[in-house]
Design a protein around this motif. Structure first.
Motif, PDB file in Angstrom:
ATOM      1  N   THR A  53       0.827  -1.199   0.000  1.00 45.23           N
ATOM      2  CA  THR A  53       0.000   0.000   0.000  1.00 45.23           C
ATOM      3  C   THR A  53       0.867   1.257   0.000  1.00 45.23           C
ATOM      4  O   THR A  53       1.736   1.422   0.856  1.00 45.23           O
ATOM      5  CB  THR A  53      -0.918   0.025   1.233  1.00 45.23           C
ATOM      6  N   SER A  73       0.694   5.684  -1.256  1.00 43.29           N
ATOM      7  CA  SER A  73      -0.136   6.795  -1.713  1.00 43.29           C
ATOM      8  C   SER A  73       0.731   8.028  -1.916  1.00 43.29           C
ATOM      9  O   SER A  73       1.765   8.199  -1.258  1.00 43.29           O
ATOM     10  CB  SER A  73      -1.258   7.098  -0.705  1.00 43.29           C
ATOM     11  N   HIS A 115      -3.180  10.002  -5.431  1.00 44.03           N
ATOM     12  CA  HIS A 115      -3.026   8.708  -6.111  1.00 44.03           C
ATOM     13  C   HIS A 115      -2.722   7.631  -5.074  1.00 44.03           C
ATOM     14  O   HIS A 115      -1.771   7.759  -4.303  1.00 44.03           O
ATOM     15  CB  HIS A 115      -1.903   8.769  -7.146  1.00 44.03           C
ATOM     16  N   ARG A 164      -2.478   3.284  -4.150  1.00 41.14           N
ATOM     17  CA  ARG A 164      -2.408   1.902  -4.598  1.00 41.14           C
ATOM     18  C   ARG A 164      -2.562   0.994  -3.377  1.00 41.14           C
ATOM     19  O   ARG A 164      -1.593   0.626  -2.727  1.00 41.14           O
ATOM     20  CB  ARG A 164      -1.084   1.617  -5.310  1.00 41.14           C
ATOM     21  N   SER A 184      -4.835   0.503  -8.488  1.00 37.53           N
ATOM     22  CA  SER A 184      -4.630   1.875  -8.066  1.00 37.53           C
ATOM     23  C   SER A 184      -5.795   2.767  -8.493  1.00 37.53           C
ATOM     24  O   SER A 184      -6.574   2.424  -9.385  1.00 37.53           O
ATOM     25  CB  SER A 184      -3.324   2.412  -8.661  1.00 37.53           C
TER      26      SER A 184
END
Length: 261
Positions: A122, A124, A145, A147, A153
């Motif tokens: 994880t 971001s 953004h 993931r 994502s």
């Protein structure tokens, strides 16, 4: 000799109290609360370095010195905590890096943050592109953004704004608001609130966060009450409580302090 020692100590305290210029800020926070049925405990350690010394404004709150001075900075955060449920304890950690670019010679603003959770894929990243419409009013376009671990994502967009107002009483009010399009849930996230500064050292803030499919009908909301006090110009202590916190969906409590040098 006792009198000399006492005089020296008072002199040090006096110098520390009057110091308004700094280039480093170190902070520690402790958070606790519930996540569904688990007990959360978390420590946050952070350090921010300003690329140029921050000059305190004699007429403005100490907490807003870097914002008003438009001082660029870089920072690093480290988070470590535990989740305990039915006697089973699980540890976690994460780190975050980022920075802000702004300058008094122009009105443009750029902010960036990158966060990663250890032992997980994880990650971001948040990018903010902004403009100062006034010396104390910033508006940004936000690109978030993310993931998540094991999931594709996603990129979400929004806006944020901050305005610091001087009141006729000589006190200040900092108002903040944000909007985010939550593409993964077909909902929108909103936040609105502010901090009231009683002079330069003390502030009390109230924030309201909610998500919904439109502006009116809220599907989940959260209130945060927070306070901050500078007993000295380079030392701040703070506390906050979030009822139905956006992070956990439960009540979340925070205490912390920061030191400037």
């Amino acid at each position: 000799m006792k009198r000399t020692l006492l005089t020296s100590l008072l002199s040090v305290v006096s110098v520390t109290t009057m110091a308004t210029t700094y280039q480093h800020e170190s902070s520690i926070h402790y958070n606790w609360g519930d996540v569904v049925q688990a007990d959360l405990q978390r420590y946050d350690l952070s350090h921010r370095f300003y690329l140029s010394p921050v000059q305190g404004n004699v007429a403005a709150p100490l907490a807003e010195a870097a914002f008003l001075g438009r001082n660029s900075s870089v920072f690093g955060d480290y988070v470590r905590g535990t989740l305990k449920e039915d006697g089973v304890k699980e540890s976690f950690s994460a780190w975050r890096l980022g920075g802000e670019y702004m300058d008094s010679s122009h009105n443009f603003y750029v902010g960036f943050e990158f966060e990663s959770i250890n032992r997980s894929s994880t990650k971001s990243a948040l990018t903010q592109l902004g403009y100062f419409f006034d010396s104390d009013w910033l508006v940004t376009f936000d690109i978030d953004h993310t993931r998540p671990d094991g999931i594709g994502s996603r990129t979400e967009f929004g806006f944020s704004t901050k305005k610091l107002m001087r009141l006729p009483t000589g006190d200040h009010l900092s108002v903040e608001a944000s909007y985010r399009d939550l593409r993964s849930t077909s909902r929108n996230a909103y936040s609105f609130g502010g901090d009231y500064y009683f002079g330069k050292e003390l502030s009390v803030g109230l924030f309201y966060d909610w998500t919904s499919k439109n502006m009116i009908s809220t599907e989940r909301d959260s209130f945060t009450v927070r306070g901050q006090w500078f007993p000295m110009s380079n030392l701040a202590v703070r506390a906050a409580v979030s009822f139905d916190s956006p992070e956990t969906g439960e009540d979340l409590y925070t205490v912390g302090a920061s030191y400037r040098f």
